[in-house]
Design an enzyme around this catalytic site. Structure first.
Site, PDB file in Angstrom:
ATOM      1  N   SER A   1      -6.852   7.911  -2.872  1.00  0.00           N
ATOM      2  CA  SER A   1      -6.706   7.233  -4.156  1.00  0.00           C
ATOM      3  C   SER A   1      -7.810   7.712  -5.085  1.00  0.00           C
ATOM      4  O   SER A   1      -8.895   8.096  -4.620  1.00  0.00           O
ATOM      5  CB  SER A   1      -6.818   5.712  -3.970  1.00  0.00           C
ATOM      6  OG  SER A   1      -6.957   5.044  -5.209  1.00  0.00           O
TER       7      SER A   1
ATOM      8  N   TYR B   1     -11.906  -1.004  -1.233  1.00  0.00           N
ATOM      9  CA  TYR B   1     -10.730  -0.146  -1.082  1.00  0.00           C
ATOM     10  C   TYR B   1     -11.124   1.292  -1.431  1.00  0.00           C
ATOM     11  O   TYR B   1     -10.768   2.240  -0.720  1.00  0.00           O
ATOM     12  CB  TYR B   1      -9.614  -0.641  -2.006  1.00  0.00           C
ATOM     13  CG  TYR B   1      -8.384   0.223  -2.037  1.00  0.00           C
ATOM     14  CD1 TYR B   1      -7.458   0.206  -0.997  1.00  0.00           C
ATOM     15  CD2 TYR B   1      -8.118   1.044  -3.137  1.00  0.00           C
ATOM     16  CE1 TYR B   1      -6.313   0.983  -1.039  1.00  0.00           C
ATOM     17  CE2 TYR B   1      -6.974   1.824  -3.188  1.00  0.00           C
ATOM     18  CZ  TYR B   1      -6.073   1.786  -2.134  1.00  0.00           C
ATOM     19  OH  TYR B   1      -4.942   2.564  -2.186  1.00  0.00           O
TER      20      TYR B   1
ATOM     21  N   LYS C   1     -11.103   4.771   0.825  1.00  0.00           N
ATOM     22  CA  LYS C   1     -10.405   5.992   0.417  1.00  0.00           C
ATOM     23  C   LYS C   1     -11.361   7.168   0.295  1.00  0.00           C
ATOM     24  O   LYS C   1     -10.983   8.325   0.530  1.00  0.00           O
ATOM     25  CB  LYS C   1      -9.649   5.753  -0.890  1.00  0.00           C
ATOM     26  CG  LYS C   1      -8.500   4.759  -0.757  1.00  0.00           C
ATOM     27  CD  LYS C   1      -7.492   5.187   0.301  1.00  0.00           C
ATOM     28  CE  LYS C   1      -6.292   4.270   0.359  1.00  0.00           C
ATOM     29  NZ  LYS C   1      -5.261   4.713   1.339  1.00  0.00           N
TER      30      LYS C   1
END
Length: 265
Positions: A157, A170, A174
């Site tokens: 991401s 998050y 990633k």
């Protein structure tokens, strides 16, 4: 799949790049994973898709074609599920050529100071550790039959490349997945290529909190003036999986509507 097609796009790929090939796509029952599975099937391949809900998987397999697809329900970070999915792939289709690590979670929304440590561990387990395990097990399984596993695409991401308010951990996971891609590309060469995609905001269930109710405002940050849809990621994924990318490994391709070309002043 019509909702995923944008102006100038097409549901089918440019050829039959996956004829005779088999791909396993984790988190493939909807969104980006399902779009990638559709692209592989459209280009002659067969797919095994995984997801947590058997009913959603059945619907996806019906879309893809039961003769070309198989769904295996389970959690990405469950060892028994991984073994079952890989074993059934080989039992049904006789081979395994490609792996897409698309399954991922983001149950935390807010500043890192408020992040529950148990939630942080779970994010790493699913987004990073499970991806590593899928790769190790898929590589071993392919080698035991006609191997080697030809290529892997990890779904990273843009959150892993910069600060991301309210989705910081998050992004941490990633970023780790991006580096995992680099390390494994080196270790698994020359037989298996490993690359990653780093999408910006794509209109999926996972990303709803980032645009719902303010899509026009969110899209204004992108030079292409819209948010992504799953097919915007499926095309680049198919390229990296295919032999068209035969001299590409260890790379992370930004799929971000041009957002990364802008620098804050």
């Amino acid at each position: 799949m019509a909702d995923n097609v944008v102006a100038g796009g097409a549901e089918n790929g440019p050829g039959q790049r996956f004829e005779g090939r088999v791909a396993l796509v984790t988190g493939g029952s909807r969104g980006i994973g399902l779009a990638i599975a559709h692209r592989i099937v459209a280009e002659g391949g067969r797919v095994v898709i995984t997801g947590r809900r058997a009913e959603t998987l059945q619907e996806a397999v019906a879309e893809l074609g039961p003769d070309r697809a198989l769904g295996v329900a389970g959690k990405a970070d469950d060892a028994g599920h991984r073994a079952d999915a890989i074993g059934r792939t080989i039992e049904r289709f006789g081979r395994l050529d490609h792996l897409v690590n698309n399954a991922g979670i983001n149950p935390a929304y807010g500043p890192l100071a408020e992040l529950d440590t148990g939630v942080a561990r779970k994010i790493l387990e699913v987004n990073v550790i499970a991806a590593l395990e899928w790769i190790r097990e898929a590589v071993a399984a392919a080698a035991a039959i006609d191997g080697p596993l030809r290529s892997i695409v990890n779904m990273a991401s843009v959150a892993g490349t910069a600060s991301g308010p309210n989705i910081a951990f998050y992004g941490v996971s990633k970023a780790a997945l991006i580096n995992l891609t680099i390390q494994l590309a080196d270790e698994l060469a020359p037989t298996t290529r490993v690359n990653a995609l780093a999408p910006a905001v794509v209109k999926t269930r996972l990303a709803r909190a980032l645009y719902e109710g303010r899509e026009e405002e969110a899209a204004a940050a992108y030079p292409l003036r819209r948010l992504g849809v799953p097919d915007d990621v499926a095309g680049p994924a198919a390229f990296l999986l295919s032999d068209d990318a035969a001299w590409v490994t260890g790379q992370t391709l930004l799929v971000d509507g041009g957002a990364s070309v802008r620098t804050a002043l």
